[in-house]
Design a protein around this motif. Sequence first.
Motif, PDB file in Angstrom:
ATOM      1  N   PRO A   1      28.898  12.355  39.090  1.00 42.71           N
ATOM      2  CA  PRO A   1      29.762  13.304  38.592  1.00 42.71           C
ATOM      3  C   PRO A   1      30.525  14.190  39.660  1.00 42.71           C
ATOM      4  O   PRO A   1      31.520  14.402  39.516  1.00 42.71           O
ATOM      5  N   ASP A   2      29.535  14.662  40.705  1.00 40.66           N
ATOM      6  CA  ASP A   2      30.071  15.469  41.778  1.00 40.66           C
ATOM      7  C   ASP A   2      31.067  14.724  42.652  1.00 40.66           C
ATOM      8  O   ASP A   2      31.902  15.202  42.908  1.00 40.66           O
ATOM      9  N   MET A   3      30.691  13.401  42.970  1.00 37.57           N
ATOM     10  CA  MET A   3      31.431  12.618  43.806  1.00 37.57           C
ATOM     11  C   MET A   3      32.775  12.350  43.087  1.00 37.57           C
ATOM     12  O   MET A   3      33.846  12.327  43.704  1.00 37.57           O
ATOM     13  N   LEU A   4      32.981  11.947  41.816  1.00 34.29           N
ATOM     14  CA  LEU A   4      34.155  11.726  41.139  1.00 34.29           C
ATOM     15  C   LEU A   4      35.125  12.881  40.875  1.00 34.29           C
ATOM     16  O   LEU A   4      36.293  12.711  40.930  1.00 34.29           O
ATOM     17  N   ARG A   5      34.289  14.217  40.680  1.00 32.31           N
ATOM     18  CA  ARG A   5      35.022  15.423  40.862  1.00 32.31           C
ATOM     19  C   ARG A   5      35.663  15.724  42.010  1.00 32.31           C
ATOM     20  O   ARG A   5      36.927  16.034  41.988  1.00 32.31           O
TER      21      ARG A   5
ATOM     22  N   SER B   1      28.555   9.906  28.103  1.00 34.33           N
ATOM     23  CA  SER B   1      29.149  11.202  27.507  1.00 34.33           C
ATOM     24  C   SER B   1      30.062  11.788  28.788  1.00 34.33           C
ATOM     25  O   SER B   1      31.100  12.290  28.647  1.00 34.33           O
ATOM     26  N   PHE B   2      29.551  11.428  30.048  1.00 35.70           N
ATOM     27  CA  PHE B   2      30.458  11.765  31.187  1.00 35.70           C
ATOM     28  C   PHE B   2      31.754  11.060  31.302  1.00 35.70           C
ATOM     29  O   PHE B   2      32.821  11.729  31.432  1.00 35.70           O
ATOM     30  N   ALA B   3      31.772   9.550  30.922  1.00 35.63           N
ATOM     31  CA  ALA B   3      33.178   8.985  30.972  1.00 35.63           C
ATOM     32  C   ALA B   3      33.987   9.456  29.709  1.00 35.63           C
ATOM     33  O   ALA B   3      35.198   9.379  29.917  1.00 35.63           O
ATOM     34  N   THR B   4      33.477   9.930  28.825  1.00 34.47           N
ATOM     35  CA  THR B   4      34.124  10.386  27.565  1.00 34.47           C
ATOM     36  C   THR B   4      34.794  11.610  28.053  1.00 34.47           C
ATOM     37  O   THR B   4      35.978  11.954  27.574  1.00 34.47           O
ATOM     38  N   ARG B   5      34.040  12.568  28.432  1.00 34.40           N
ATOM     39  CA  ARG B   5      34.565  13.954  29.018  1.00 34.40           C
ATOM     40  C   ARG B   5      35.685  13.512  29.964  1.00 34.40           C
ATOM     41  O   ARG B   5      36.641  14.523  30.019  1.00 34.40           O
ATOM     42  N   SER B   6      35.382  12.774  30.765  1.00 30.60           N
ATOM     43  CA  SER B   6      36.500  12.602  31.954  1.00 30.60           C
ATOM     44  C   SER B   6      37.528  11.880  31.826  1.00 30.60           C
ATOM     45  O   SER B   6      38.361  11.228  32.386  1.00 30.60           O
ATOM     46  N   CYS B   7      37.654  11.240  30.427  1.00 30.91           N
ATOM     47  CA  CYS B   7      38.686  10.285  29.827  1.00 30.91           C
ATOM     48  C   CYS B   7      38.634   8.988  30.753  1.00 30.91           C
ATOM     49  O   CYS B   7      39.741   8.502  31.137  1.00 30.91           O
ATOM     50  N   LEU B   8      37.417   8.480  31.170  1.00 28.65           N
ATOM     51  CA  LEU B   8      37.388   7.183  31.686  1.00 28.65           C
ATOM     52  C   LEU B   8      37.130   6.106  30.738  1.00 28.65           C
ATOM     53  O   LEU B   8      35.999   5.839  30.365  1.00 28.65           O
TER      54      LEU B   8
END
Length: 125
Positions: free
Chosen positions: A77-81, A113-120
């Motif tokens: 998550p940090d790397m993608l941000r 959940s991360f992918a959904t929040r990040s629109c991935l």
Amino acid sequence: MFLCCDQEHSFVHTGEVQDTTKVLELDESASTLRLLLRLLHLPPPPPSLDPSARQTRRMGQPASLYQGALIPFPLLPDMLRLADKYDLSEPLRRTLHSHLFANAFIHPLEVYSFATRSCLDDVAA
């Protein structure tokens, strides 16, 4: 943010004494910046499929279908941000997305959940 990179703020020696005590303030912590610099210096290769992983999963053990060094999910998550914030290259983003997808076999709920929040959507599907 990159004011220190302007010509008038350059640290290149021009014959006059310049103030080199200026500091560039960044929002990220030292560990996050270290992660960003490592990501830029040694971009990770995309994960490759592991043919023996299906048998391991049949035995009831959580295993990724990918072999090799996966980027651990807590770091992704940090790397993608950072990749979004600093507009890193598209191939590097695709590689990070593939590592996120590969982690879905081990951490399904967290990745979803991360992918959904990040629109991935391609990872969340």
